[in-house]
Enzyme design. Structure first.
Site, PDB file in Angstrom:
ATOM      1  N   HIS A   1       1.756   6.642  -1.335  1.00  0.00           N
ATOM      2  CA  HIS A   1       0.844   6.072  -0.411  1.00  0.00           C
ATOM      3  C   HIS A   1      -0.435   5.754  -0.975  1.00  0.00           C
ATOM      4  CE1 HIS A   1      -1.560   4.996   3.070  1.00  0.00           C
ATOM      5  NE2 HIS A   1      -0.668   4.794   3.797  1.00  0.00           N
TER       6      HIS A   1
ATOM      7  N   HIS B   1       0.890  -1.350   0.088  1.00  0.00           N
ATOM      8  CA  HIS B   1      -0.063   0.032   0.018  1.00  0.00           C
ATOM      9  C   HIS B   1       0.779   1.330  -0.150  1.00  0.00           C
ATOM     10  CE1 HIS B   1       0.968  -0.027   4.365  1.00  0.00           C
ATOM     11  NE2 HIS B   1       0.606   1.050   4.344  1.00  0.00           N
TER      12      HIS B   1
END
Length: 168
Positions: A90, A75
């Site tokens: 992110h 992620h």
């Protein structure tokens, strides 16, 4: 050449040397980081930058550098540029909770990458189906001593100029 011309040429040279461009790591909609649903990013606690709401599920290297951080779940990842900038990408918000399901990592920790290299792929629809935001911050995590300028708001294609960073 006059006395002041000597100073002008030096400042021009140093400005050219100290500027870095961070290219868009994904295609999508660039928004002001202050609009981010996550207050840690919105308040620039992690660093300074922007966010992109992706329209394609691919992340590319925004600079030449080294994969200095790679979350096991895929992620988030960090790249340290050749000039020492630390860039955090992110993907989505709270997507760590998806335990890697929508992410397909294409690189390894400490791998050297070139601008435009494919770093990972992700399933936008799977992220949304799990109730997570796809807002994806692109942050300079070591902003001290730099002037950071967001070059574009609105639609951006992967590889377009996104952020200009100058030493101050």
């Amino acid at each position: 050449m006059g006395f002041f011309d000597k100073f002008k040429s030096k400042s021009k040279e140093s400005a050219q040397v100290s500027a870095d461009i961070i290219y868009a790591p994904m295609t999508g909609e660039v928004k002001n980081i202050a609009e981010c649903e996550d207050p840690v990013f919105a308040q620039e606690i992690v660093g300074k930058g922007t966010m992109i709401v992706p329209s394609e599920g691919k992340i590319f290297a925004p600079v030449d550098g080294n994969v200095s951080m790679l979350a096991d779940t895929g992620h988030a990842l960090g790249i340290t540029s050749a000039s020492g900038l630390e860039i955090l990408i992110h993907i989505g918000l709270d997507t760590v909770e998806l335990e890697g399901a929508p992410f397909n990592i294409k690189v390894k920790q400490d791998e050297n990458v070139k601008k435009g290299d494919l770093l990972l792929e992700f399933d936008i629809e799977q992220i949304k189906a799990n109730g997570k935001s796809t807002q994806s911050p692109v942050i300079i995590t070591n902003p001290d001593g730099y002037e950071i300028n967001i070059l574009k708001i609105g639609h951006i294609n992967q590889g377009d100029e996104l952020i200009e960073v100058r030493k101050i």
